[in-house]
Design a protein around this motif. Structure first.
Motif, PDB file in Angstrom:
ATOM      1  N   THR A 163       0.843  -1.192   0.000  1.00  0.00           N
ATOM      2  CA  THR A 163       0.000   0.000   0.000  1.00  0.00           C
ATOM      3  C   THR A 163       0.876   1.239   0.000  1.00  0.00           C
ATOM      4  O   THR A 163       2.095   1.159   0.167  1.00  0.00           O
ATOM      5  N   ARG A 164       0.255   2.382  -0.145  1.00  0.00           N
ATOM      6  CA  ARG A 164       0.983   3.657  -0.105  1.00  0.00           C
ATOM      7  C   ARG A 164       1.680   3.800   1.246  1.00  0.00           C
ATOM      8  O   ARG A 164       2.798   4.275   1.321  1.00  0.00           O
ATOM      9  N   ASP A 218       2.759   1.334   3.163  1.00  0.00           N
ATOM     10  CA  ASP A 218       3.914   0.426   3.164  1.00  0.00           C
ATOM     11  C   ASP A 218       5.109   1.056   2.457  1.00  0.00           C
ATOM     12  O   ASP A 218       6.235   1.014   2.956  1.00  0.00           O
ATOM     13  N   THR A 219       4.857   1.650   1.287  1.00  0.00           N
ATOM     14  CA  THR A 219       5.966   2.247   0.543  1.00  0.00           C
ATOM     15  C   THR A 219       6.507   3.482   1.250  1.00  0.00           C
ATOM     16  O   THR A 219       7.703   3.757   1.193  1.00  0.00           O
ATOM     17  N   SER A 249       6.834   6.584  -3.366  1.00  0.00           N
ATOM     18  CA  SER A 249       6.068   6.440  -2.126  1.00  0.00           C
ATOM     19  C   SER A 249       5.027   7.550  -1.963  1.00  0.00           C
ATOM     20  O   SER A 249       4.194   7.489  -1.075  1.00  0.00           O
ATOM     21  N   TRP A 267      -1.377   7.527  10.992  1.00  0.00           N
ATOM     22  CA  TRP A 267      -1.330   6.096  11.290  1.00  0.00           C
ATOM     23  C   TRP A 267      -0.559   5.850  12.585  1.00  0.00           C
ATOM     24  O   TRP A 267      -0.990   5.077  13.446  1.00  0.00           O
TER      25      TRP A 267
END
Length: 117
Positions: free
Chosen positions: A6-7, A9-10, A58, A85
């Motif tokens: 996912t964005r 993660d990157t 990213s 997050w």
């Protein structure tokens, strides 16, 4: 089988590297060219460009074209997403640790009462 990254993660993968974090710190002060970003580092322009490609993939930075220059720009919304997050999960862990602290205090208090202290 691992799901596609996912964005988020990157973004975390990009932030794992100290050079990329330093580049983001520089960009937090304003847009900069590759040459300007490379100045504080003992590495070649192509090496800095590789870091910039990771940051761009990213979503943490973007690059625009201004005549022959391609200034890099910090994408604050993407960085805010990472911060959101972290904050959400920090709250969960704070609550869990508070509950654990209360539980341990209760256990310690029970032991003190049994010992006659």
């Amino acid at each position: 089988m691992n799901p596609a990254p996912t964005r988020l993660d990157t973004a975390f993968a990009a932030l794992a590297d100290p050079t990329r974090r330093a580049i983001l710190s520089i960009l937090s002060k304003g847009d900069a060219t590759v040459t300007e970003l490379a100045a504080p580092f003992a590495m070649s322009l192509p090496a800095v460009s590789k870091h910039l490609k990771v940051l761009e993939a990213s979503g943490l930075i973007s690059r625009t074209r201004n005549a022959q220059f391609r200034p890099c720009h910090l994408e604050r919304a993407a960085l805010d997403g990472v911060g959101d997050w972290i904050e959400e999960h920090r709250k969960v862990w704070d609550e869990r640790l508070d509950k654990l602290d209360q539980h341990l205090r209760g256990l310690q208090s029970g032991r003190e009462n049994k010992d006659g202290s």
